[in-house]
Design an enzyme around this catalytic site. Structure first.
Site, PDB file in Angstrom:
ATOM      1  N   HIS A  98      15.685  78.544  44.353  1.00  0.00           N
ATOM      2  CA  HIS A  98      16.749  78.333  45.336  1.00  0.00           C
ATOM      3  C   HIS A  98      16.280  77.515  46.528  1.00  0.00           C
ATOM      4  O   HIS A  98      16.937  76.549  46.941  1.00  0.00           O
ATOM      5  CB  HIS A  98      17.284  79.689  45.796  1.00  0.00           C
TER       6      HIS A  98
ATOM      7  N   ASP B 227      13.680  80.514  53.122  1.00  0.00           N
ATOM      8  CA  ASP B 227      14.333  80.757  51.837  1.00  0.00           C
ATOM      9  C   ASP B 227      13.337  81.424  50.877  1.00  0.00           C
ATOM     10  O   ASP B 227      12.485  82.203  51.314  1.00  0.00           O
ATOM     11  CB  ASP B 227      14.828  79.418  51.275  1.00  0.00           C
TER      12      ASP B 227
ATOM     13  N   ASN C  44      29.344  83.749  50.336  1.00  0.00           N
ATOM     14  CA  ASN C  44      30.041  83.462  49.081  1.00  0.00           C
ATOM     15  C   ASN C  44      30.997  84.586  48.678  1.00  0.00           C
ATOM     16  O   ASN C  44      31.171  84.864  47.503  1.00  0.00           O
ATOM     17  CB  ASN C  44      29.017  83.248  47.956  1.00  0.00           C
TER      18      ASN C  44
END
Length: 606
Positions: free
Chosen positions: A233, A192, A325
Site C-alpha cells: 500500500h 504508511d 472509505n
C-alpha cells in the site's frame, strides 16, 4: 466654503459605506476560521473492517513532554502502579523518544488512569490505543481494459510507456504544471506500510523507483531505520507522489523530482496503533518533512495522534489525509482534525467514488479511482509490490482504488506548491482550495477537484508579483526624481514630490508586506488589500490639504495593487470567498478610493 463642507461630508459618508462593505468578506472569512478552530471530534459511525479492532481499551498511549527520560518512566510507573515503557526501542544515540505505552493492570479503570496521567505536568496527553487501517485489495492490471485516448499535448509529456493509462493525471492537469515545476526540493513523508525504497535484508526497491530520491526514514513498527514495505500500500501511495518519471519505464509520479521520506507505522496487515502513527508524524516533522501523506484512517479522534498533528503543523508541515472509505457521511481521523487536509475521492468521470466518505471536513477532492465506473482501467495505476502468503514478492503495476489513492494526488501537488516557495501549511491549503476545479456540494467535494496546473500558477503568482511591484516602486521614485529635477532646472516651483511618491509606494507595497508577515491565508490581508487605512483616517477627521492629498495618493497605490491582484486572481484569501465573489467589495473600494484621490487632487488646486 459651504460647497466644500458638503463635498467633504458626502465623501465621508461614501467612505463609511465603503468601510462597511469592505468588512463583509472579512467577517465571512473570520467565520470560516472560527469553524476551523471548533472541529467536531465525535466518533464516526463506521462499520468495522474485516479483522480490525478499532480500540484496545486496556492499552494506553502516553505522549510525554520534551526531555522525558528513563527516570520519567520509572517515576510515573511507581506513582501510578503501572509498568510504563517506551513505544519503541532506541535506534540511535540522538533519538528523541517521547511516546510511551502501558497495559492497564487488572482492577484499574483506564479512564481514571488517563485522568491521573494528564494531571502530571510531564504528560502532554494520554488516551487508550486506537487502531487505524488502510484496507485496499490489490488488483493486478497488466493491461488496460479499455484504451485511454491521449489528451492533446499542453505541456511536458513524459515518455513512460503506460502514462496514457493515467487518466487521473490528465484530470488534474499535471502536464501544464510540469512546465513550471516538478517538485524539486520538497520532502514528502509517506506514513504508511513503508515503501519499497531499497534492496536490503528486509525488502526490495520497486523497479520504477530507480530514479526516485529518498531520505532516511524510520520503521516505528519494528523499531529500526529500514522502513521497507511488506504490504504494498505505502509503495503505491509513494508512486503517485514521486514514482520515477520520464525514464521509459512504467508510469509517472506527480512531483517526481521531490524526495520521499518513508515512515512505516502500519504492519503487513495494513493496520497500526495510534501510538506508532503519532510517533511517525513527530519523527517526520523533526527530520525535515514539509508534507506528510497519511492514507489511513479510523473512526475515533485519538488524542495522541491529534497532538502529533498539532506538533507537525506548528513546525510547518502540510498534513494530507484520506477522508475514508465508508461510502457515507463521516470523515475519518486523522483527516477530520483541523490541522489536516481531508481528501475525498472521485472516479474517471469526476463524480464522487461509490466508496468515498464525505462530510463538512472535506477540503478538496482528487482522483482515487472507481472500478464501478471504469472497471480495472478506472483504478489508479502505479508500481508497487504484492507479497503473497508464502512470502513471494511480486513487483508489478497494480490498479488500486480508495481515498488512500486520492490523498497522495493532493500531497504531490502540495509538493509542487512547496517547490515554488510557498511553505506555510495554511497557505498551501489555501492555494490547493482556491485553485480547485469548482464542483459541489462542498461536503462531498470540498473546494472542488484538485488542479495541479492552476495551483502551481497561483503559487507562482503569489511569489513573483512581489518582486515586480518592488521594481515598479523603484521606477516610480526614479521617475518622480527625474521630473522634479527637470522642473527645477526649468525654473518651475517645487521639486521632487517625495511624500506623494512615498504615499503611493506605501499603497503598492503594504499589502505584500502584510501578506508575507501573516501568510496568504490570513483574513487580515483584507486590511492591506483595501482602502481601509486611508478611508479610516478620513472618517476619523483628518483635515488639511496636504494630508488629504497624501491620503488620495495612498488610496491610488492601494487601488492599483488591489486591481492587479483581482485581475490575476491572487488576492490572498482562502477558498471560502472566490475571486469573482469579491467583485462588489472591489467595486466599493474603487468608488471610495477614487473619491479620496479626486478629493486630494481638488484640494491641491486651491
Amino acid at each position: 466654503m459651504l460647497q466644500e463642507k458638503k463635498s467633504t461630508a458626502l465623501l465621508r459618508w461614501m467612505t463609511f459605506f465603503g468601510l462597511v462593505v469592505s468588512a463583509i468578506p472579512m467577517v465571512l472569512t473570520w467565520q470560516a476560521v472560527g469553524r476551523m478552530q471548533a472541529p467536531d471530534l465525535t466518533p464516526r459511525n463506521w462499520e468495522n473492517l474485516p479483522n480490525t479492532e478499532w480500540v484496545r481499551p486496556n492499552e494506553i498511549a502516553v505522549q510525554l513532554r520534551p526531555n522525558a527520560d528513563e527516570n520519567t518512566l520509572a517515576d510515573l510507573s511507581q506513582k501510578l502502579g503501572v509498568n510504563m515503557i517506551w513505544n519503541h526501542a532506541a535506534t540511535g544515540q540522538d533519538e528523541k523518544r517521547t511516546t510511551a505505552k502501558l497495559t492497564v493492570p487488572a482492577g484499574k479503570d483506564p479512564q481514571t488512569l488517563i485522568a491521573e496521567l494528564e494531571k502530571d505536568p510531564r504528560v502532554e496527553v494520554a488516551d487508550v490505543v486506537h487502531i487505524f487501517a488502510t484496507p485496499v485489495e490489490p488488483t493486478s492490471a497488466p493491461h488496460p481494459v479499455t484504451e485511454s485516448s491521449p489528451s492533446p499535448e499542453k505541456g511536458f509529456k513524459p515518455n513512460d510507456p503506460r502514462y496514457n493509462e493515467q487518466w487521473n493525471f490528465q484530470m488534474i492537469n499535471t502536464e501544464e504544471a510540469w512546465l513550471k515545476t516538478k517538485g524539486k526540493g520538497a520532502i514528502v513523508a509517506v506514513i504508511d506500510t513503508g515503501v519499497a525504497y531499497e534492496d536490503n535484508k528486509k525488502g526490495i526497491r520497486a523497479r520504477d523507483f530507480a530514479e526516485t530520491k529518498f531520505v532516511k526514514g524510520f520503521d516505528v513498527v519494528n523499531g529500526d531505520n529500514m522502513p521497507n514495505d511488506d504490504q504494498g500500500h505505502g509503495t503505491h501511495v509513494a508512486g503517485t507522489i514521486a514514482e520515477s518519471t520520464n525514464n521509459k519505464e512504467g508510469v509517472a509520479g506527480i512531483a517526481f523530482e521531490a524526495t520521499i521520506m518513508p515512515i512505516k507505522v502500519l504492519s503487513a496487515s495494513g493496520s497500526g496503533s495510534s501510538a506508532d502513527i503519532g510517533e511517525g508524524i513527530r519523527w517526520a516533522a523533526d527530520h525535515g518533512a514539509k508534507i506528510i501523506n497519511m492514507s489511513l484512517g479510523g473512526p475515533f479522534p485519538d488524542k495522541v495522534m491529534r497532538s502529533a498533528c498539532t506538533y507537525a503543523a506548528k513546525k510547518g508541515v502540510v498534513i494530507v489525509c484520506a477522508a475514508g472509505n465508508s461510502g457515507r457521511e463521516g470523515v475519518g481521523y486523522p483527516a477530520a482534525f483541523p490541522e489536516c487536509v481531508a481528501v475525498s475521492s472521485v472516479g474517471p468521470k469526476g463524480e464522487l467514488s461509490f466508496y468515498s466518505s464525505w462530510g463538512k471536513e472535506v477540503a478538496i477532492a482528487a482522483p482515487g479511482g472507481d472500478k464501478q465506473v471504469g472497471a480495472e482501467a478506472g483504478g489508479i495505476l502505479q508500481n508497487t509490490i504484492n507479497r503473497s502468503s508464502d512470502g513471494k514478492i511480486t513487483d508489478d503495476y497494480f490498479a488500486y482504488q480508495g481515498t488512500s489513492m486520492a490523498s497522495p494526488h493532493v500531497a504531490g501537488v502540495a509538493a509542487l506548491i512547496v517547490s515554488e516557495g510557498i511553505t506555510d501549511p495554511k497557505d498551501v491549503k489555501a492555494i490547493l482550495q482556491k485553485s480547485a476545479q469548482k464542483k459541489g456540494p462542498a461536503n462531498k467535494y470540498g473546494a472542488g477537484v484538485l488542479d495541479a496546473s492552476s495551483a502551481v500558477k497561483l503559487a507562482e503568482g503569489y511569489n513573483n508579483d512581489h518582486s515586480g511591484r518592488f521594481w515598479m516602486v523603484f521606477l516610480l521614485f526614479a521617475g518622480c526624481f527625474f521630473v522634479g529635477k527637470t522642473r527645477q532646472k526649468s525654473g518651475a516651483e517645487g521639486g521632487y514630490p517625495f511624500w506623494g511618491t512615498a504615499a503611493i509606494a506605501f499603497g503598492l507595497l503594504f499589502p505584500d508586506w502584510l501578506a508575507n508577515h501573516l501568510g496568504i491565508s490570513s483574513p487580515l490581508n483584507l486590511v492591506g488589500h483595501s482602502i481601509l487605512i486611508p478611508a479610516a483616517l478620513l472618517v476619523m477627521g483628518v483635515e488639511g490639504k496636504v494630508e488629504k492629498r497624501l491620503l488620495g495618493w495612498m488610496a491610488f497605490g492601494l487601488l492599483t495593487h488591489l486591481g492587479w491582484e483581482f485581475l490575476h486572481g491572487t488576492i490572498p484569501l482562502g477558498f471560502e470567498i472566490g475571486t469573482w465573489q469579491l467583485l462588489p467589495w472591489v467595486a466599493a473600494n474603487i468608488v471610495v478610493g477614487l473619491g479620496l484621490l479626486i478629493n486630494g487632487l481638488e484640494g491641491s488646486k486651491d
